[in-house]
Design an enzyme around this catalytic site. Structure first.
Site, short mmCIF file in Angstrom:
data_model
loop_
_atom_site.label_atom_id
_atom_site.label_comp_id
_atom_site.label_asym_id
_atom_site.label_seq_id
_atom_site.Cartn_x
_atom_site.Cartn_y
_atom_site.Cartn_z
N LYS A 175 0.84 -1.20 0.00
CA LYS A 175 0.00 0.00 0.00
C LYS A 175 0.88 1.25 0.00
O LYS A 175 1.54 1.55 0.99
CB LYS A 175 -0.92 0.04 1.23
CG LYS A 175 -2.00 1.11 1.04
CD LYS A 175 -2.65 1.55 2.31
CE LYS A 175 -1.88 2.62 3.04
NZ LYS A 175 -1.78 3.90 2.31
N GLU B 79 10.07 0.65 10.28
CA GLU B 79 11.08 1.68 9.99
C GLU B 79 10.40 3.02 10.25
O GLU B 79 9.55 3.43 9.47
CB GLU B 79 11.54 1.59 8.53
CG GLU B 79 12.20 0.29 8.15
CD GLU B 79 13.64 0.17 8.65
OE1 GLU B 79 14.17 1.16 9.20
OE2 GLU B 79 14.22 -0.90 8.50
N GLY C 220 7.03 4.46 8.17
CA GLY C 220 6.18 5.63 8.36
C GLY C 220 6.43 6.23 9.74
O GLY C 220 7.50 6.06 10.32
N SER C 221 5.42 6.89 10.25
CA SER C 221 5.60 7.63 11.50
C SER C 221 5.64 6.69 12.70
O SER C 221 5.08 5.59 12.67
CB SER C 221 4.47 8.64 11.66
OG SER C 221 3.24 7.95 11.72
N THR C 222 6.26 7.15 13.76
CA THR C 222 6.36 6.34 14.97
C THR C 222 4.98 6.09 15.56
O THR C 222 4.70 4.99 16.05
CB THR C 222 7.31 7.04 15.98
OG1 THR C 222 8.62 7.04 15.39
CG2 THR C 222 7.35 6.32 17.31
N GLU D 2 10.17 15.42 15.50
CA GLU D 2 10.51 15.35 14.08
C GLU D 2 9.67 16.39 13.32
O GLU D 2 8.45 16.34 13.36
CB GLU D 2 10.18 13.94 13.57
CG GLU D 2 10.73 13.64 12.21
CD GLU D 2 10.34 12.25 11.73
OE1 GLU D 2 9.21 11.82 12.00
OE2 GLU D 2 11.17 11.61 11.07
N CYS E 53 13.58 10.54 6.86
CA CYS E 53 13.56 9.99 8.22
C CYS E 53 14.91 10.16 8.89
O CYS E 53 14.99 10.38 10.09
CB CYS E 53 13.16 8.53 8.17
SG CYS E 53 14.13 7.60 6.97
N GLY F 298 3.40 3.39 13.59
CA GLY F 298 4.18 2.17 13.85
C GLY F 298 3.78 1.53 15.17
O GLY F 298 3.64 0.31 15.27
#
Ligand code: NAD
Length: 477
Positions: free
Chosen positions: A180, A254, A232-234, A385, A288, A237
């Site tokens: 995706k 990641e 993607g984002s934490t 971030e 990232c 995740g």
């Protein structure tokens, strides 16, 4: 002296952009059953195409196609045969590289010189590299048994590159995939689907489902997915880690980063300035592993910042398809909003904000290259971030203080060290909690080299032999 440049736009005529795009399931483009969405050029807000949204039933159809392909064809095929498909895909990527680069810059907003000279060549290199592994898995250290069906979810900052990092090792190991792409950058993944057709890849080995978070959630939750690979984002995740907890699914994550780029007083300053610029302004800072915290030794801070400001004044912000552009468009209105909010907070917290004078286009999403000086570790711009062209500058006096400040973050993806002393590089690098440490350079990528994070930057490695671990039964994750 003031230079003026004539525009040098790359032609769009190479593209065969369609008005609507379907899902890619079982080797065919099919209609989706969700609500179609528009993808736009962030540089102009022009609608590029309408893209199908995959419903839960579409995701199910894609997973079932991937399962069939895995059981009947792909896992039974000798590695040397799988390799031929991967080599073929790699060669077609090279042949169609201009088309891929133009489409990536159009849909993402990144400068054409980056998509053309960095992203697409590394994408092809990844497929070549993992093609080489397909018939040598017995030397991987993780066995030769694939996991099965991989559900892969990627972000918008490097759409094709993240696709390659996910698909190439998965296929080499004998897995099939449902991928995706991000909702703001689906087009190059769909062009990649055409490349799979062109390469005669057996139907169902690669499936592409487009949509936003809900489509991703359906893929993660699907009962017949053996592996979830997410970049993607934490925050997302963590949600994915919770969703797969208690199941037999393997997962690699990641996630985000807040890298320290550490410059010692003996560093070659001009070279360091180039590394700082590359570290934070490459891809508009939508990286990232961006060097978003500059830690500079106090004794050279003034000189270095003066040179950095001069260099920033030469950056050309504008049309991503212009071959002279250094900094392109911010990927979406939402991302621009986030960058603006955090930057305003930086100012309110008392840091000094500076951007070179630059005219930003009226339409589209733009943010000037920006630095904040006088940043302290408590400032939100030093901790969160920003994911934009915004650099937070902190100072230090001793190597220990630099290490302590660099590690004072929930993230641990990457870092840079600039000094002439090899012993200092080793001393610092071995104490940094970061998956990748670059010395006297920054943002160097190669398919042979593993990449991944510590702490809240995720788990698992992509690239190199280690990258096989994520897709083989004998692997760690
Ligand atoms: P995001 O987490 O919002 O979205 C990433 C992908 O996940 C998108 O495809 C999105 O549609 C999907 N998604 C959203 N919610 C979901 C859910 N609940 N379940 C399943 N899928 C869901 O991230 P983003 O804003 O697109 O990307 C930026 C982030 O990615 C940054 O934090 C960046 O640091 C990180 N990133 C990390 C790496 C790395 O290798 N560590 C590489 C690139 C980007």
């Amino acid at each position: 002296m003031d230079f003026t440049y004539a525009p040098a736009p790359e032609s769009r005529s190479i593209l065969d952009l369609k008005a609507t795009y379907g899902l890619f399931i079982d080797g065919e483009f099919v209609d989706g059953h969700g609500t179609p969405f528009k993808t736009i050029s962030p540089a102009t807000e022009e609608v590029l195409a309408e893209v199908a949204e995959a419903s839960d039933a579409d995701v199910d159809a894609a997973v079932r196609a991937a399962r069939r392909a895995h059981t009947r064809v792909w896992s039974r095929m000798p590695g040397s045969e799988r390799a031929k498909y991967l080599y073929r895909i790699a060669r077609i990527i090279q042949e169609r590289s201009r088309e891929l680069a133009v489409l990536e810059s159009l849909d993402n907003g990144k400068p054409i010189k980056e998509s053309r000279d960095v992203d697409v060549p590394i994408v092809a290199a990844h497929f070549f590299y993992y093609a080489g592994w397909a018939d040598k898995l017995e030397h991987s250290g993780y066995g030769t048994t694939p996991l099965g069906v991989a559900g892969q979810i990627i972000p918008w900052n490097f759409p094709l590159l993240m696709l390659a990092w996910k698909i190439a090792p998965a296929l080499a190991c004998g897995n099939t995939v449902v991928l995706k792409p991000a909702e703001t950058t689906p087009l190059t993944a769909l062009l990649f689907a055409e490349i799979c057709q062109q390469a005669d890849l057996p139907p169902g080995v690669v499936n592409i489902v487009t949509g936003a978070g809900a489509t991703g959630q359906a893929l993660v939750a699907h009962g017949d997915v053996d592996k979830v690979a997410f970049t993607g984002s934490t925050a997302v995740g963590k949600a994915i880690a919770r969703a797969v907890a208690g199941t037999s699914k393997k997962v690699t994550l990641e996630l985000g980063g807040k890298a320290a780029n550490i410059v010692f007083d003996d560093a070659p300053i001009d070279q360091a300035v180039e590394g700082i610029v590359n570290g934070i302004f490459f891809n508009q800072g939508h990286v990232c592993c961006a060097g978003s915290r500059l830690l500079v030794q106090e004794s050279i801070a003034e000189e270095l910042l003066a040179k950095l400001r001069t260099r920033m004044g030469t950056l050309r912000v504008g049309d991503p398809l212009d071959k002279n552009t250094d900094v392109g468009a911010i990927n979406s209105a939402e991302q621009l909003q986030r960058i603006r909010e955090l930057s305003d907070i930086g100012e309110q917290e008392g840091a000094g904000r500076w951007s070179p004078p630059c005219d930003l286009p009226e339409r589209g999403f733009w943010f000037p290259p920006t630095i904040f000086t006088g940043v302290t570790q408590a400032h939100r711009i030093a901790r969160e971030e920003i994911f934009g062209p915004v650099l937070s500058v902190l100072t230090f006096r001793t190597p220990s203080e630099a290490i302590e400040k660099a590690n004072n973050t929930p993230y641990g993806l990457s870092a840079g060290v600039w000094t002439e002393k090899g012993s200092l590089i080793l001393h610092v690098a071995s104490r940094l909690q970061a998956g990748v440490v670059w010395a006297n350079t920054f943002n160097k990528f190669d398919p042979t080299s593993p990449f991944g994070g510590y702490k809240e930057s995720g788990q698992g490695r992509e690239g190199g032999r280690h990258g096989l671990s994520a897709y083989l039964k004998g692997g760690d994750l």
